[in-house]
Design an enzyme around this catalytic site. Structure first.
Site, PDB file in Angstrom:
ATOM      1  NE  ARG A   1      -4.657  -1.771   0.138  1.00  0.00           N
ATOM      2  CZ  ARG A   1      -5.138  -1.856   0.924  1.00  0.00           C
ATOM      3  NH1 ARG A   1      -5.434  -1.114   1.778  1.00  0.00           N
ATOM      4  NH2 ARG A   1      -6.196  -3.155   1.101  1.00  0.00           N
TER       5      ARG A   1
ATOM      6  CG  ASP B   1      -8.644  -3.569  -4.429  1.00  0.00           C
ATOM      7  OD1 ASP B   1      -8.252  -2.290  -3.295  1.00  0.00           O
ATOM      8  OD2 ASP B   1      -9.658  -3.800  -4.225  1.00  0.00           O
TER       9      ASP B   1
ATOM     10  NE  ARG C   1      -9.970   7.390  -2.790  1.00  0.00           N
ATOM     11  CZ  ARG C   1     -10.562   7.815  -1.754  1.00  0.00           C
ATOM     12  NH1 ARG C   1     -10.356   8.244  -1.020  1.00  0.00           N
ATOM     13  NH2 ARG C   1     -12.279   7.669  -1.658  1.00  0.00           N
TER      14      ARG C   1
ATOM     15  NE  ARG D   1      -6.997   5.256   2.823  1.00  0.00           N
ATOM     16  CZ  ARG D   1      -7.997   4.321   2.775  1.00  0.00           C
ATOM     17  NH1 ARG D   1      -9.033   4.727   3.440  1.00  0.00           N
ATOM     18  NH2 ARG D   1      -7.648   3.297   3.381  1.00  0.00           N
TER      19      ARG D   1
ATOM     20  CE1 TYR E   1     -12.789  -8.021   1.796  1.00  0.00           C
ATOM     21  CE2 TYR E   1     -11.347  -9.472   0.920  1.00  0.00           C
ATOM     22  CZ  TYR E   1     -11.421  -8.299   1.749  1.00  0.00           C
ATOM     23  OH  TYR E   1     -10.378  -8.405   2.737  1.00  0.00           O
TER      24      TYR E   1
HETATM   25  C1  LIG Z   1      -7.806  -7.167   0.995  1.00  0.00           C
HETATM   26  C2  LIG Z   1      -7.721  -6.528  -0.164  1.00  0.00           C
HETATM   27  C3  LIG Z   1      -8.103  -5.548  -0.878  1.00  0.00           C
HETATM   28  N1  LIG Z   1      -6.954  -4.736  -1.834  1.00  0.00           N
HETATM   29  C4  LIG Z   1      -6.541  -4.879  -1.575  1.00  0.00           C
HETATM   30  C5  LIG Z   1      -6.587  -6.349  -0.287  1.00  0.00           C
HETATM   31  C6  LIG Z   1      -5.295  -7.617  -0.176  1.00  0.00           C
HETATM   32  C7  LIG Z   1      -3.867  -6.659   0.814  1.00  0.00           C
HETATM   33  C8  LIG Z   1      -4.505  -6.717   2.011  1.00  0.00           C
HETATM   34  O1  LIG Z   1      -4.723  -7.943   2.418  1.00  0.00           O
HETATM   35  O2  LIG Z   1      -4.159  -5.352   2.638  1.00  0.00           O
HETATM   36  C9  LIG Z   1      -5.190  -5.444  -2.370  1.00  0.00           C
HETATM   37  C10 LIG Z   1      -4.538  -4.083  -2.983  1.00  0.00           C
HETATM   38  N2  LIG Z   1      -5.627  -3.210  -2.264  1.00  0.00           N
HETATM   39  C11 LIG Z   1      -3.729  -1.596  -3.469  1.00  0.00           C
HETATM   40  C12 LIG Z   1      -3.469  -2.123  -3.680  1.00  0.00           C
HETATM   41  C13 LIG Z   1      -2.350  -1.275  -4.431  1.00  0.00           C
HETATM   42  C14 LIG Z   1      -1.016  -1.728  -4.387  1.00  0.00           C
HETATM   43  C15 LIG Z   1      -0.484  -1.651  -3.260  1.00  0.00           C
HETATM   44  O3  LIG Z   1      -0.054   0.226  -2.486  1.00  0.00           O
HETATM   45  O4  LIG Z   1      -0.129  -1.984  -2.398  1.00  0.00           O
HETATM   46  C16 LIG Z   1      -3.279  -3.667  -3.081  1.00  0.00           C
HETATM   47  C17 LIG Z   1      -1.999  -4.001  -3.876  1.00  0.00           C
HETATM   48  C18 LIG Z   1      -4.854  -0.179  -2.912  1.00  0.00           C
HETATM   49  C19 LIG Z   1      -5.750   0.221  -1.923  1.00  0.00           C
HETATM   50  N3  LIG Z   1      -7.056  -0.593  -1.888  1.00  0.00           N
HETATM   51  C20 LIG Z   1      -7.770   0.146  -1.215  1.00  0.00           C
HETATM   52  C21 LIG Z   1      -7.538   0.980  -0.751  1.00  0.00           C
HETATM   53  C22 LIG Z   1      -7.440   2.542  -0.483  1.00  0.00           C
HETATM   54  C23 LIG Z   1      -8.507   3.150  -1.438  1.00  0.00           C
HETATM   55  C24 LIG Z   1      -9.063   4.789  -0.778  1.00  0.00           C
HETATM   56  O5  LIG Z   1      -8.031   5.359  -1.370  1.00  0.00           O
HETATM   57  O6  LIG Z   1     -10.133   5.103  -0.137  1.00  0.00           O
HETATM   58  C25 LIG Z   1      -5.997   0.913  -1.323  1.00  0.00           C
HETATM   59  C26 LIG Z   1      -4.950   2.224  -2.252  1.00  0.00           C
HETATM   60  C27 LIG Z   1     -10.051  -0.139  -0.720  1.00  0.00           C
HETATM   61  C28 LIG Z   1      -9.727  -1.716   0.012  1.00  0.00           C
HETATM   62  N4  LIG Z   1      -9.698  -2.298  -1.113  1.00  0.00           N
HETATM   63  C29 LIG Z   1      -9.751  -4.016  -0.081  1.00  0.00           C
HETATM   64  C30 LIG Z   1     -10.188  -3.156   0.866  1.00  0.00           C
HETATM   65  C31 LIG Z   1     -10.601  -4.172   1.844  1.00  0.00           C
HETATM   66  C32 LIG Z   1     -10.044  -1.912   1.287  1.00  0.00           C
HETATM   67  C33 LIG Z   1     -10.530  -1.088   1.878  1.00  0.00           C
HETATM   68  C34 LIG Z   1      -9.661  -0.984   3.034  1.00  0.00           C
HETATM   69  C35 LIG Z   1      -9.359   0.459   3.266  1.00  0.00           C
HETATM   70  O7  LIG Z   1      -9.973   1.568   2.963  1.00  0.00           O
HETATM   71  O8  LIG Z   1      -7.997   0.536   3.325  1.00  0.00           O
HETATM   72  C36 LIG Z   1      -9.846  -4.969  -1.084  1.00  0.00           C
END
Ligand SMILES: Cc1c2[nH]c(c1CCC(=O)O)Cc1[nH]c(c(CCC(=O)O)c1C)Cc1[nH]c(c(CCC(=O)O)c1C)Cc1[nH]c(c(C)c1CCC(=O)O)C2
Length: 344
Positions: free
Chosen positions: A25, A75, A38, A29, A152
Site C-alpha cells: 500500500r 485492487d 484521488r 492515503r 469478499y
Molecule cells: C483485502 C484487499 C483489498 N485490496 C487488497 C487486498 C489484499 C491486501 C490486504 O489485505 O490489504 C490489495 C490492494 N489494494 C490496493 C493495492 C495497491 C497496491 C499497493 O499499494 O499495495 C493492493 C495490492 C489499493 C487500495 N485498496 C483500497 C485502498 C484505499 C482506497 C482509498 O483510497 O480510499 C487502496 C489504496 C481499498 C480497499 N481494498 C480492499 C479493502 C478491504 C479496502 C478498504 C480498506 C481501506 O480503505 O483501506 C480489498
C-alpha cells in the site's frame, strides 16, 4: 546490459548485503499527493480504471522515497467486477459487492476468459509504467488469491471471521468449489496479461489464508496458488511469483515448496528468527515489520527494523511491512525505516 535489479536478484535466491525494500500500500492515503490525485479521479475505483492517474499514484512513492519496487495501483476486487459482480466502495467502511450464495448466482458470472475487457485499463497502466519508472525499479503486478477474493464475493463485504465463505464451503461445497475454480482461471488470465503488459514480478495476496485450518488450508490456500503458479510458469517461466498467505503461521513452513512460489511474504505475527530458520531456508522471504511502526516511529521502529534485517541477513530477503501501511501513518517514519534498512 545493466546489472539485474536488486529485487530480481533476491527473488533469484541471492543474498544481498542490503535487502531491497518496498512497502505494501505504498501508494495510499497516508501520502498527501495520493489524496490529491484521488480527489481528482473522484473516487477509488475511478482512480483504478484511469491509466494516467493510476500511473501517477504508482510513481508517487518512488519519487518521494526511492523504493526498489513499484506495485501496480489497482485492487484485488477488480477481478470479481470483471467477472460480472457489482462492486462499490463505501467511504470510511470499505468494499461492497453483490454476493455469490448458490448455483444461480454462479451462473450469472462471466467466463474467466472474458475478464480482459473490464481490466484493459489496468494493462494500460502497466504499459505506461514500463517506460515511466526509473530503470533500477522493479514493476510488480498482483491479484488476490482465490480464497481471499471468494471471502469478499460470498459475504459482499469484508468480514472479521470470513463466516459466509466458511458457510458456503461447508454447506454447498460444489458451489464454493466452482467459485474457487472460476477465480483460479480468471487469476491466471489476469496475471498472464499483466506480465505481457510489463509486470516483472507478480504477487498473490491471500490476506485471509489464516482462517483456513488443516485440510482446508491445503485445499483452498495451497492448491489454487499452486495451480496459478504452475500455469504462469508454463506461459512465463522467467517471471517470479511472491505468495502472501497472511497469518498462515506454521503453514508458512513448506509453502514455497508446495506452491512453487519464488518468495513467501511474511506477516508480522511470525518472529523473524523463527522464519529465518523455518521458511527462509527454502528461499527468498519478504517482510515483516509491523505497519504500526509507520504510525509510532522512534527508537522502536529502528530497533525492530534492524532486528529484521539481521535475522534475515543469511539468505535472500526483501524488506517490507507485514501488512499494508495505514492512512494514519507518518511519511517521515517511512523515510526512517528506509534509512535504517539502507544505512544500518
Ligand atoms: C483485502 C484487499 C483489498 N485490496 C487488497 C487486498 C489484499 C491486501 C490486504 O489485505 O490489504 C490489495 C490492494 N489494494 C490496493 C493495492 C495497491 C497496491 C499497493 O499499494 O499495495 C493492493 C495490492 C489499493 C487500495 N485498496 C483500497 C485502498 C484505499 C482506497 C482509498 O483510497 O480510499 C487502496 C489504496 C481499498 C480497499 N481494498 C480492499 C479493502 C478491504 C479496502 C478498504 C480498506 C481501506 O480503505 O483501506 C480489498
Amino acid at each position: 546490459m545493466a546489472e539485474k535489479k536488486t529485487i530480481l536478484r533476491a527473488l533469484a535466491g541471492e543474498t544481498l548485503p542490503v535487502p531491497p525494500i518496498w512497502m505494501m500500500r505504498q501508494a495510499g492515503r497516508y501520502l498527501p499527493e495520493y489524496r490529491a490525485t484521488r480527489a481528482k479521479a473522484g473516487d477509488f475505483l475511478s482512480l483504478c480504471y484511469n491509466p494516467e492517474l493510476a500511473t501517477e499514484v504508482t510513481l508517487q512513492p518512488i519519487r518521494r522515497f526511492g523504493f526498489d519496487a513499484a506495485i501496480l495501483f489497482a485492487d484485488i476486487l477488480l477481478v470479481p467486477q470483471a467477472l460480472g459482480a457489482d462492486l462499490w466502495f463505501v467511504t470510511g467502511e470499505g468494499p461492497r459487492l453483490s454476493t455469490i450464495r448458490n448455483a444461480q448466482d454462479m451462473a450469472q458470472l462471466r467466463d474467466a476468459g472474458d475478464v480482459h475487457d473490464t481490466l484493459a485499463p489496468i494493462y494500460q497502466t502497466l504499459r505506461n509504467l514500463t517506460t515511466a519508472l526509473p530503470p533500477e525499479v522493479t514493476l510488480i503486478g498482483f491479484a488476490g488469491a482465490p480464497w481471499t477474493v471468494a471471502t469478499y464475493m460470498t459475504a459482499g463485504r469484508g468480514t472479521p471471521d470470513q463466516g459466509p465463505a466458511h458457510a458456503l464451503k461447508d454447506g454447498a461445497p460444489e458451489v464454493f468449489d466452482a467459485l474457487i475454480a472460476r477465480l483460479t482461471e480468471a487469476t491466471i488470465e489476469y496475471l498472464s496479461a499483466q506480465i505481457e503488459a510489463g509486470a516483472e514480478v507478480v504477487k498473490l495476496f491471500d490476506s485471509w489464508a489464516g482462517s483456513l485450518k488443516g485440510a482446508d488450508f491445503e485445499r483452498y490456500a495451497v492448491e489454487p496458488t499452486r495451480q496459478i503458479i504452475a500455469a504462469l510458469k508454463t506461459r512465463h517461466p522467467d517471471t517470479p511469483v511472491i505468495a502472501f498467505p497472511r497469518e498462515a503461521g506454521e503453514n508458512y513452513v513448506g509453502f514455497a515448496k508446495r506452491t512453487g512460489a519464488d518468495c513467501v511474504a511474511l506477516d508480522n505475527s511470525v518472529a523473524p528468527d523463527w522464519a529465518a530458520r523455518h521458511v527462509q531456508v527454502e528461499g527468498c522471504v519478504q517482510g515483516n515489520l509491523a505497519s504500526s511502526h509507520m504510525v509510532t516511529g522512534g527508537k522502536a521502529l529502528v530497533r525492530e527494523a534492524r532486528a529484521i534485517v539481521e535475522s534475515f541477513s543469511g539468505g535472500p530477503h526483501i524488506f517490507n511491512l507485514g501488512h499494508g501501511i495505514t492512512p494514519d501513518a507518518d511519511p517521515a517514519n517511512v523515510q526512517l525505516m528506509i534509512d535504517t534498512v539502507r544505512g544500518g
